[in-house]
Design a protein around this motif. Structure first.
Motif, PDB file in Angstrom:
ATOM      1  N   GLN A 140       0.673  -1.348  -0.337  1.00 32.99           N
ATOM      2  CA  GLN A 140       0.251  -0.171   0.469  1.00 32.99           C
ATOM      3  C   GLN A 140       0.927   1.423   0.368  1.00 32.99           C
ATOM      4  O   GLN A 140       1.681   1.418   0.801  1.00 32.99           O
ATOM      5  CB  GLN A 140      -1.177   0.219   1.184  1.00 32.99           C
ATOM      6  CG  GLN A 140      -1.941  -0.867   1.486  1.00 32.99           C
ATOM      7  CD  GLN A 140      -3.020  -0.991   2.670  1.00 32.99           C
ATOM      8  OE1 GLN A 140      -3.265   0.538   3.146  1.00 32.99           O
ATOM      9  NE2 GLN A 140      -3.887  -1.946   2.397  1.00 32.99           N
ATOM     10  N   LYS A 148       3.606   0.621   2.478  1.00 32.11           N
ATOM     11  CA  LYS A 148       3.008   0.217   3.849  1.00 32.11           C
ATOM     12  C   LYS A 148       3.216  -1.595   3.222  1.00 32.11           C
ATOM     13  O   LYS A 148       2.739  -1.567   2.085  1.00 32.11           O
ATOM     14  CB  LYS A 148       2.045  -0.057   4.684  1.00 32.11           C
ATOM     15  CG  LYS A 148       1.324  -1.145   5.102  1.00 32.11           C
ATOM     16  CD  LYS A 148       0.595  -0.832   5.414  1.00 32.11           C
ATOM     17  CE  LYS A 148      -0.164  -1.998   6.803  1.00 32.11           C
ATOM     18  NZ  LYS A 148      -1.639  -1.072   7.014  1.00 32.11           N
ATOM     19  N   GLN A 173      -4.917   2.381  -1.561  1.00 33.59           N
ATOM     20  CA  GLN A 173      -5.635   1.734  -0.057  1.00 33.59           C
ATOM     21  C   GLN A 173      -5.174   2.846   0.809  1.00 33.59           C
ATOM     22  O   GLN A 173      -3.876   2.667   0.936  1.00 33.59           O
ATOM     23  CB  GLN A 173      -5.592   0.567   0.008  1.00 33.59           C
ATOM     24  CG  GLN A 173      -6.813  -0.317  -1.765  1.00 33.59           C
ATOM     25  CD  GLN A 173      -6.534  -1.530  -1.002  1.00 33.59           C
ATOM     26  OE1 GLN A 173      -6.002  -2.335  -0.342  1.00 33.59           O
ATOM     27  NE2 GLN A 173      -8.090  -2.196  -1.401  1.00 33.59           N
ATOM     28  N   GLU A 174      -5.833   3.215   1.289  1.00 34.57           N
ATOM     29  CA  GLU A 174      -6.455   3.497   2.897  1.00 34.57           C
ATOM     30  C   GLU A 174      -7.395   2.751   3.827  1.00 34.57           C
ATOM     31  O   GLU A 174      -8.112   2.879   2.741  1.00 34.57           O
ATOM     32  CB  GLU A 174      -5.648   4.966   2.982  1.00 34.57           C
ATOM     33  CG  GLU A 174      -4.916   5.986   2.369  1.00 34.57           C
ATOM     34  CD  GLU A 174      -4.391   7.484   2.402  1.00 34.57           C
ATOM     35  OE1 GLU A 174      -3.867   8.034   2.877  1.00 34.57           O
ATOM     36  OE2 GLU A 174      -6.486   7.615   2.087  1.00 34.57           O
ATOM     37  N   ASN A 175      -7.076   2.690   4.430  1.00 36.59           N
ATOM     38  CA  ASN A 175      -7.469   1.829   5.371  1.00 36.59           C
ATOM     39  C   ASN A 175      -8.973   0.683   4.744  1.00 36.59           C
ATOM     40  O   ASN A 175      -9.996   0.589   4.897  1.00 36.59           O
ATOM     41  CB  ASN A 175      -8.676   3.006   5.909  1.00 36.59           C
ATOM     42  CG  ASN A 175      -8.204   3.535   7.361  1.00 36.59           C
ATOM     43  OD1 ASN A 175      -7.064   2.951   7.691  1.00 36.59           O
ATOM     44  ND2 ASN A 175      -8.263   5.194   7.168  1.00 36.59           N
ATOM     45  N   ASP A 176      -8.091   0.089   3.925  1.00 40.79           N
ATOM     46  CA  ASP A 176      -8.442  -1.011   2.649  1.00 40.79           C
ATOM     47  C   ASP A 176      -9.561  -0.927   1.694  1.00 40.79           C
ATOM     48  O   ASP A 176     -10.566  -1.984   1.421  1.00 40.79           O
ATOM     49  CB  ASP A 176      -9.487  -1.780   3.634  1.00 40.79           C
ATOM     50  CG  ASP A 176      -7.808  -3.055   4.673  1.00 40.79           C
ATOM     51  OD1 ASP A 176      -6.662  -3.399   4.195  1.00 40.79           O
ATOM     52  OD2 ASP A 176      -8.881  -3.745   5.700  1.00 40.79           O
ATOM     53  N   GLN A 177      -8.837   1.323   2.131  1.00 42.57           N
ATOM     54  CA  GLN A 177     -10.263   1.234   0.399  1.00 42.57           C
ATOM     55  C   GLN A 177      -9.250   1.981  -0.227  1.00 42.57           C
ATOM     56  O   GLN A 177      -9.065   2.578   0.040  1.00 42.57           O
ATOM     57  CB  GLN A 177     -11.264   2.879   0.913  1.00 42.57           C
ATOM     58  CG  GLN A 177     -12.024   1.689   2.269  1.00 42.57           C
ATOM     59  CD  GLN A 177     -13.416   0.829   1.845  1.00 42.57           C
ATOM     60  OE1 GLN A 177     -13.715   0.950   0.635  1.00 42.57           O
ATOM     61  NE2 GLN A 177     -13.409  -0.329   2.705  1.00 42.57           N
ATOM     62  N   SER A 179      -8.350   5.322  -2.202  1.00 39.88           N
ATOM     63  CA  SER A 179      -8.514   6.963  -1.809  1.00 39.88           C
ATOM     64  C   SER A 179      -8.082   8.052  -3.311  1.00 39.88           C
ATOM     65  O   SER A 179      -6.509   7.250  -3.854  1.00 39.88           O
ATOM     66  CB  SER A 179      -7.452   6.745  -0.669  1.00 39.88           C
ATOM     67  OG  SER A 179      -6.951   8.600  -0.940  1.00 39.88           O
TER      68      SER A 179
END
Length: 428
Positions: A140, A148, A173-177, A179
């Motif tokens: 990520q 990450k 992705q951020e927090n599995d979404q 972006s």
């Protein structure tokens, strides 16, 4: 390889006897857990050379030959028929094996939580033989250009042992979404972008990645050209290392298709810049929507037909789900269907004593059942017939191959039919 649909009253042993194979061979090819409890409508693959076809009303020697991609003369010869003799409905015709074609196959693998499960690693190990690429999901990107890392465990070693290219999947992705703001930063801030590319290069060298795979989704329409420019820059840089560059694309049917999942993806530009693309031809039926086939053949064909009009077919990998969904009825917005593997779907049908049906328009199996709590359910999944329809489409359009989302879901018929249809390209 024969695809057989279980009929009422049939047993494993009667089926085996009919095809001249042993029950043990069928059990092994299909990984049958309850061989004495077959489900009506369940498909099983029979490990024979070639296959059989039963003549249907309206069939001719030429229509059957065309259906299987062989000449009418060959079909007549192997079945000792005169080309001028009318065919009898119900006549069992032997279809000789067709030539296997070259194909590339990718398997995404997604560890969740803090550890890689034994079962997930074993799935990668068992199926790497059938793969060209193995793609741990995902690195990520962060807003400062750093990465990450996902859990990699023994995946690099499994790839090396099986001559599989390790694919470095990078997402916005951020927090599995996904972006759009993260995408905007990475594609427009040149200082962060250069740091981002430096980090990709260092990480790829560290682990031995040979394909850099960008899965940037939900991008702002305004960033479409910025994404194209970034891909050109990345391609120039990674080519110096001898690495491939690939991208994941939303399933489009026109260049001006509206919606934030689509407008940031330029099929024509990606086809010109990158080495290959994965088109995500699944999720028409999805966990948050009403019950339907996950990857119905009609919409899949529409997307891929458009794709080959914009880029070389040799650069296109068809995305394919290795899962189905179990929906509670009636569907209510806000509810979520349960993901199931093909093997789990058959088990659910068996436990609830219901037959499996097949939608020939969608080319997908389905069934309904009543759970112990009295609630109605509908299940759509994949079987040998549905995956063979996708393999036929790959060959018809001359595509590069197929990309699976995702390993860890049991579907033994897929791998048996893959090996029957294709010679898997090994690039490592």
């Amino acid at each position: 390889m024969q695809i057989h649909v279980v009929q009422p009253g049939q047993s494993l042993y009667s089926i085996a006897q009919g095809y001249g194979v042993t029950a043990e061979q069928i059990i092994r090819s299909n990984e049958l857990q309850t061989p004495n409890e077959l489900v009506v409508g369940q498909t099983i693959v029979i490990p024979i050379t070639g296959s059989y076809y039963w003549v249907q009303p309206g069939d001719s020697l030429w229509s059957i030959a065309r259906k299987f991609g062989i000449s009418a003369q060959t079909l007549a010869s192997v079945n000792r028929l005169s080309p001028s003799t009318p065919l009898q409905v119900g006549f069992r015709m032997y279809i000789p094996p067709t030539r296997r074609v070259q194909g590339e196959f990718n398997g995404y693998i997604e560890p969740r939580g803090n550890t890689v499960s034994k079962e997930l690693e074993e799935s990668a190990r068992e199926n790497a033989h059938y793969l060209t690429y193995l793609a741990p999901f995902s690195f990520q990107a962060l807003r400062d250009g750093s990465l990450k890392e996902p859990l990699l465990n023994n995946f690099p070693e499994i790839a090396r042992q099986n001559q599989v290219v390790l694919m470095m999947v990078i997402t916005n992705q951020e927090n599995d979404q996904f972006s759009d703001e993260l995408g905007r930063i990475l594609l427009n801030d040149m200082n962060i972008q250069n740091k981002f590319l430096d980090n990709i290069e260092a990480t790829a060298q560290k682990y031995g990645f040979k394909d850099i795979h960008l899965d940037f989704e939900y991008l702002r329409p305004a960033d479409r050209e910025a994404y194209n420019a970034f891909l050109r820059k990345a391609k120039s840089r990674f080519s110096q290392q001898g690495w491939l560059l690939s991208t994941a694309l939303a399933p489009k049917t026109s260049s001006d298709q509206k919606g934030k999942w689509y407008e940031g993806h330029d099929y024509k530009a990606h086809g010109e810049i990158v080495d290959f693309v994965v088109i995500m031809t699944y999720e028409w039926g999805y966990s948050g929507g009403p019950a339907m086939a996950v990857s119905p053949i009609g919409p899949v064909r529409d997307v891929l037909t458009y794709a080959v009009s914009e880029m070389p077919a040799s650069k296109i990998m068809m995305g394919q789900n290795l899962y189905g969904y179990d929906w509670t009825l009636p569907f209510k917005p806000g509810t979520v269907a349960k993901a199931v593997s093909p093997q789990q779907a058959i088990q659910i049908a068996r436990e609830n004593n219901v037959a499996i049906s097949y939608d020939y328009k969608a080319q997908a199996p389905f069934f309904k059942y009543t759970a112990k709590d009295g609630k109605q359910h509908e299940v759509w999944f994949e079987d040998a017939r549905s995956i063979q329809a996708k393999f036929n489409l790959i060959k018809e359009l001359g595509l590069r191959g197929m990309s699976y989302w995702k390993l860890g879901l049991s579907f033994p018929q897929n791998w048996a039919l893959l090996e029957y249809n294709f010679n898997v390209v090994k690039r490592a």
